[in-house]
Design an enzyme around this catalytic site. Structure first.
Site, mmCIF file in Angstrom:
data_model
loop_
_atom_site.group_PDB
_atom_site.id
_atom_site.type_symbol
_atom_site.label_atom_id
_atom_site.label_comp_id
_atom_site.label_asym_id
_atom_site.label_seq_id
_atom_site.Cartn_x
_atom_site.Cartn_y
_atom_site.Cartn_z
ATOM 1 N N GLY A 37 4.555 -3.666 -3.643
ATOM 2 C CA GLY A 37 4.777 -3.921 -5.064
ATOM 3 C C GLY A 37 5.066 -2.625 -5.780
ATOM 4 N NE ARG A 38 0.448 1.705 -6.074
ATOM 5 C CZ ARG A 38 -0.540 1.482 -6.928
ATOM 6 N NH1 ARG A 38 -0.474 2.005 -8.143
ATOM 7 N NH2 ARG A 38 -1.578 0.758 -6.591
ATOM 8 C CD GLU A 81 0.768 -8.574 1.185
ATOM 9 O OE1 GLU A 81 1.073 -9.739 1.485
ATOM 10 O OE2 GLU A 81 -0.386 -8.221 0.884
ATOM 11 C CB CYS A 99 -13.519 1.025 -30.444
ATOM 12 S SG CYS A 99 -12.861 0.739 -32.089
ATOM 13 C CD GLU A 100 -14.520 0.956 -24.733
ATOM 14 O OE1 GLU A 100 -15.102 1.841 -24.055
ATOM 15 O OE2 GLU A 100 -15.077 -0.074 -25.140
ATOM 16 N N GLY A 132 0.773 -1.238 0.000
ATOM 17 C CA GLY A 132 0.000 0.000 0.000
ATOM 18 C C GLY A 132 0.797 1.276 0.000
ATOM 19 N NE ARG A 161 -2.023 2.723 -11.360
ATOM 20 C CZ ARG A 161 -1.968 3.991 -11.016
ATOM 21 N NH1 ARG A 161 -1.404 4.896 -11.811
ATOM 22 N NH2 ARG A 161 -2.463 4.392 -9.865
ATOM 23 C CE1 TYR A 211 -8.369 1.285 -9.790
ATOM 24 C CE2 TYR A 211 -6.193 1.228 -10.777
ATOM 25 C CZ TYR A 211 -7.220 0.593 -10.110
ATOM 26 O OH TYR A 211 -7.097 -0.721 -9.760
#
Length: 419
Positions: free
Chosen positions: A275-276, A273, A342-343, A231, A311, A315
């Site tokens: 990651g980011r 733990e 196509c978004e 986190g 991302r 988000y």
């Protein structure tokens, strides 16, 4: 402010692109190693401190091997992630399986590897016992619910999150496992993602230490290790500051001494733990401008799309953009930087102030070293890009080739259409 730098010159990048066409993700090995060493140094006081890298952030065995060489383990949440950790040379309690809604095959593989199993629900006890057996060590994931404010869109507020056991369930689960002969216990939580306030992690440690004291007093169980989860965020925006790991460590150490040591529960192993924060700032998505479009707004179209980095679309996340060779140019233009899906939300940036951009310019999108390539997909028939490693000696290694059309069609049998 967190200055947004890139680890290569325009000339170096030009040579890389000649060999490996854009788009691609590239990771800075030296910076990743230095970052890991800083984390380990910050927690040097802790008994057997262990960082279990969240494999989901950057699931590449070459990255995992580098992290293993630096002393890290692996936090896995699926069968492929367990296999990736195994391929990178990790074994036994260097691996922790923290999954949810877990199929039997994942528990079986974790048992085969001797990994730590971290259960997400009290009902998983019988499921684990039936399909894989009860291991020597067990851990449970705690969800504090209304007792803990916070959370965000990535994980959700604890009370509305699908993860973990309630306090009552947790105590019952330890009681059950003790009765079934388990001798070694761990405790885990993960209640936030991409958080920049160091006090949040200190508060989490205090919460977990209090719970460990309660478990000991209520059940006469001594918890062997506590995993605070990950986190820890990164400064995606230039005006943001990175989390001061020394501040986090100091606060956790003070809580450890006043609660764990004072209650005779030391030594307690400390684990995380992340990651980011391990790889995130040291990965870059490199892409070339294919088109410019001027209608109601000014658009810059890249050869990358949200299939390479989702991302911003998922988000509304900010990722800094450098236009190679124009780093010192004035930010005199406002663009939406887009991909070709196509978004309409296939945008890396909206109303972003940038230097004048020309077709053929190379853009470097920052902070894609975690949850970048990993979240790729094949919608619209888009192919996932290559991953490169900028090694400590300055050379570049291909650590995942780009997908091909043959890869895309590999799961289809066209012969059935000819009948």
């Amino acid at each position: 402010m967190a200055e947004k730098k890139i680890p290569f010159t325009k000339e170096q990048l030009t040579e890389i692109i000649k060999k490996y066409p854009t788009p691609f993700h590239i990771y800075d090995e030296q910076a990743i190693r230095q970052n890991v060493r800083s984390l380990i140094k910050a927690f040097a006081w802790a008994p057997e401190f262990k960082e279990y890298f969240a494999v989901k952030a950057t699931p590449n065995p070459y990255i995992l091997k580098i992290l293993h060489e630096e002393g890290l383990g692996a936090d896995c949440s699926s069968l492929p992630e367990l296999i990736l950790a195994e391929k990178a040379g990790m074994r036994g309690e260097e691996i922790i399986l923290t999954s949810n809604d877990t199929p039997a095959i994942e528990f079986k593989k974790a048992m085969e590897l001797g990994a730590i199993i971290n259960l997400d629900d009290i009902s998983h006890i019988d499921y684990l016992d039936k399909h894989a057996g009860i291991p020597e060590m067990i851990s449970f994931r705690y969800n504090p619910g209304p007792l803990r404010e916070g959370g965000n869109a990535i994980i959700g507020n604890p009370e509305e999150s699908k993860y973990g056991l309630t306090r009552k369930q947790l105590l019952d689960a330890y009681r059950i496992m003790k009765a079934r002969g388990v001798k070694r216990f761990g405790l885990h939580t993960m209640v936030i993602s991409n958080e920049l306030d160091p006090n949040y992690f200190i508060e989490t440690a205090n919460m977990m230490f209090d719970l460990i004291i309660e478990i000991h007093r209520t059940l006469d169980i001594r918890v062997e290790f506590v995993n605070f989860g990950g986190g820890i965020g990164i400064p995606y925006r230039p005006e943001q500051e990175p989390v001061d790991l020394n501040v986090v460590s100091k606060g956790i150490k003070e809580a450890y001494e006043t609660k764990i040591v004072a209650n005779g529960l030391a030594p307690l192993k400390i684990a995380m733990e992340c990651g980011r924060m391990i790889t995130g700032p040291y990965g870059y998505l490199v892409s070339t401008v294919l088109h410019k479009k001027e209608i109601y707004k000014n658009y810059v179209g890249l050869d990358a799309c949200m299939a390479n980095l989702m991302r911003p679309a998922l988000y509304g996340a900010y990722h800094h953009i450098t236009v190679i060779g124009k780093e010192d140019w004035p930010l005199g233009y406002i663009y939406d930087v887009t991909g070709s899906l196509c978004e309409n939300n296939d945008k890396f940036a909206v109303n972003r102030k940038l230097p004048m951009i020309d077709i053929g310019d190379v853009l470097v999108i920052h902070d894609t070293g975690a949850h970048g390539h990993a979240m790729g997909f094949n919608y619209n028939g888009k192919l996932r890009s290559a991953e490169l490693l900028l090694k400590s000696d300055g050379s570049v290694e291909l650590i995942r080739r780009a997908e091909t059309i043959d890869d895309y069609f590999a799961t289809l049998d066209f012969s059935g259409l000819e009948k």
